[in-house]
Design an enzyme around this catalytic site. Structure first.
Site, PDB file in Angstrom:
ATOM      1  N   GLN A  12       0.862  -1.141   0.120  1.00 31.45           N
ATOM      2  CA  GLN A  12       0.067  -0.104   0.000  1.00 31.45           C
ATOM      3  C   GLN A  12       0.724   1.317   0.151  1.00 31.45           C
ATOM      4  O   GLN A  12       0.423   2.433   0.703  1.00 31.45           O
ATOM      5  CB  GLN A  12      -0.923  -0.017   1.449  1.00 31.45           C
ATOM      6  N   CYS A  51      -4.728  -6.286  -2.600  1.00 31.33           N
ATOM      7  CA  CYS A  51      -3.438  -7.197  -2.237  1.00 31.33           C
ATOM      8  C   CYS A  51      -3.609  -8.800  -3.028  1.00 31.33           C
ATOM      9  O   CYS A  51      -2.531  -9.093  -3.598  1.00 31.33           O
ATOM     10  CB  CYS A  51      -3.722  -7.593  -0.893  1.00 31.33           C
ATOM     11  N   HIS A 102      -0.474 -13.550   1.556  1.00 29.24           N
ATOM     12  CA  HIS A 102      -1.745 -13.230   1.450  1.00 29.24           C
ATOM     13  C   HIS A 102      -2.236 -14.337   0.215  1.00 29.24           C
ATOM     14  O   HIS A 102      -2.963 -13.878  -0.630  1.00 29.24           O
ATOM     15  CB  HIS A 102      -2.000 -11.861   0.957  1.00 29.24           C
ATOM     16  N   ASP A 304       2.743  -3.588  -3.821  1.00 26.21           N
ATOM     17  CA  ASP A 304       1.569  -4.399  -4.309  1.00 26.21           C
ATOM     18  C   ASP A 304       0.439  -3.512  -4.874  1.00 26.21           C
ATOM     19  O   ASP A 304      -0.208  -3.828  -5.870  1.00 26.21           O
ATOM     20  CB  ASP A 304       0.923  -5.372  -3.569  1.00 26.21           C
ATOM     21  N   HIS A 305       0.396  -2.305  -4.333  1.00 28.89           N
ATOM     22  CA  HIS A 305      -0.409  -1.199  -4.745  1.00 28.89           C
ATOM     23  C   HIS A 305      -0.498  -0.092  -3.922  1.00 28.89           C
ATOM     24  O   HIS A 305       0.537  -0.079  -3.115  1.00 28.89           O
ATOM     25  CB  HIS A 305      -2.087  -1.593  -4.580  1.00 28.89           C
TER      26      HIS A 305
END
Length: 486
Positions: A12, A51, A102, A304-305
């Protein structure tokens, strides 16, 4: 011996939160040095920015359509023929993952020889024992058990009173700094350097949960930012400024008008978490030098983002805007094994599925036919006549906000599949996406080109979004495509 490969993932983190990108307040000295020791990609994207789908593309090198994960859905088993870790393991590397995976089942190895796990406070493991998954956070999370062994009483991540997805609340970490999950991950990674098989090169994935919420930096880092004059988030002419239902008061809000002081605390804590991670990365880079492997290690840093952090009165991730989808992507090579032009930036559009072919290529390992991403090595080596992609296709299921998009990092076309709303942003003139150009005559031709590209990308998809000629509004969305459910 082949070079070691180090993949550092954070969760994030926005692409603009690097001091080398001239962020007005965020300080990231160690990441800045990695960029100086390699190449920084300024147009890197998570095609499906949450995720689960993002990490599926990292571990498989496949697009979201091929992984089947076009939105966020937990508890869908990971069944992939080829994974990044498995290819390194088969090639004789000692492989280790530390931190967030995850995946499902939660302790799936996904090709690694070993996993030391901390996924954060996972949604489906909040109950002390989940009879459907036959898992609990107590049984699957290595960090929580480690922390409890070193504290008095029943200590939990929830003691802070912060939700695992709240981007609007913050408070400092309540225990000693060395007990923070960011420090724990670094400590475990340094211990891997001690315990690894020295006769083999290693592939190590360090996957930090932060700066993903909860926003809980140690006080020393929070204090760096809490009294600063922090930048105001951008507010586009298309943004919702009403918030009649007061969604901004929800502590886990994804949008709305958040009370100013509450937002400023969250903003300061988010920046603090990034600097905290940066310092811990610096700690590990020092350990690589102490163990004599720094100059024989190729390093890729990525998130991841991103995190919207109040941009356009929006929070968290999943949406196609730059704060959410644009990610930091740095390929560093201290020993110059790749003959790259260091301390440079590249504008070619890259995405998370490019990580697997890049790292396998760096180790001279054959790339499986299932991989759809492209190695960035020809780009960083400045090879002649490199044929690169023109754009990437992004998407995410999100109820009425489900969307599809096309971007090359210089312009972006967005189509909301449930409402038919369209947006077009000129990212060269308007990098903060302040003006929706969809109705402007000067952009008609460019919009049509991107719309046609999306029509072709979606042709034949099981949702029925496109017949190859037109886009169809209101088709039922699926977070996971059928082939990933079988």
């Amino acid at each position: 011996m082949k070079p070691n490969i180090l993949l550092i993932e954070v969760d994030q983190m926005r692409a603009d939160c690097l001091s080398i990108m001239d962020h007005p307040v965020v300080d990231t000295p160690n990441l800045d040095q990695l960029a100086r020791d390699g190449v920084l990609f300024t147009n890197a994207y998570a095609a499906t920015p949450s995720c689960v789908p993002a990490r599926a593309s990292i571990l498989t090198g496949m697009s979201q359509a091929s992984t089947g994960r076009v939105g966020y859905q937990d508890k869908v088993p990971w069944k992939y023929e080829n994974t990044l870790a498995d290819e390194f393991s088969k090639a004789g590397y000692h492989t280790q993952s530390i931190g967030k995976m995850h995946v499902y089942p939660t302790r799936s190895l996904c090709g690694f020889h070993n996993v030391i796990l901390h996924d954060g406070y996972m949604h489906y493991n909040r109950f002390k024992f989940n009879t459907k998954t036959m898992e609990s956070a107590d049984s699957v999370d290595d960090y929580l058990n480690w922390m409890r062994d070193r504290t008095i009483g029943h200590v939990d991540l929830s003691d802070l009173g912060l939700d695992c997805n709240s981007s609007t609340m913050a408070r400092p970490w309540h225990l000693a700094e060395e007990l923070h999950p960011t420090n724990w991950l670094t400590t475990q990674s340094i211990d891997f350097l001690r315990r690894r098989d020295p006769s083999k090169p290693f592939f190590l994935k360090m996957s930090y949960v932060r700066p993903h919420p909860p926003f809980d930096p140690p006080s020393v880092f929070y204090d760096m930012y809490r009294d600063m004059d922090l930048p105001d988030p951008p507010l586009g002419d298309w943004a919702d400024t009403n918030d009649r239902s007061r969604e901004g008061l929800n502590p886990v809000t994804a949008k709305g008008l958040v009370p100013k002081q509450r937002f400023q605390r969250a903003q300061a804590a988010y920046y603090a978490l990034i600097t905290h991670v940066d310092h811990q990365i610096g700690r590990f880079l020092n350990a690589l030098q102490e163990y004599g492997v720094y100059n024989n290690t190729i390093i890729l840093f990525v998130s991841d983002h991103g995190e919207l952090l109040g941009d356009h009165n929006l929070f968290r991730k999943s949406l196609p805007y730059e704060g959410s989808a644009n990610v930091p992507f740095i390929l560093a090579d201290p020993g110059n094994h790749l003959s790259m032009k260091k301390n440079s930036r590249l504008e070619e559009v890259v995405e998370l599925r490019d990580i697997m072919p890049t790292l396998l290529g760096a180790a001279n390992i054959a790339i499986p036919d299932t991989v759809e991403g492209k190695s960035v090595l020809p780009l960083v080596r400045k090879e002649q006549d490199v044929q690169w992609r023109e754009y990437i296709h992004g998407e995410h299921t999100l109820g009425n906000q489900s969307y599809q998009c096309i971007t090359n990092g210089k312009e972006k076309y967005i189509w909301y599949s449930q409402t038919g709303e369209e947006q077009f942003f000129d990212l060269i003139k308007d990098p903060k996406e302040l003006t929706n150009r969809i109705q402007e005559a000067d952009y008609v031709q460019r919009i049509q080109v991107r719309r046609e590209q999306l029509i072709q990308e979606l042709a034949g998809r099981e949702e029925g979004y496109s017949d190859g000629k037109s886009l169809f509004v209101g088709k039922a969305v699926k977070s996971t495509l059928a082939h990933a459910l079988t």
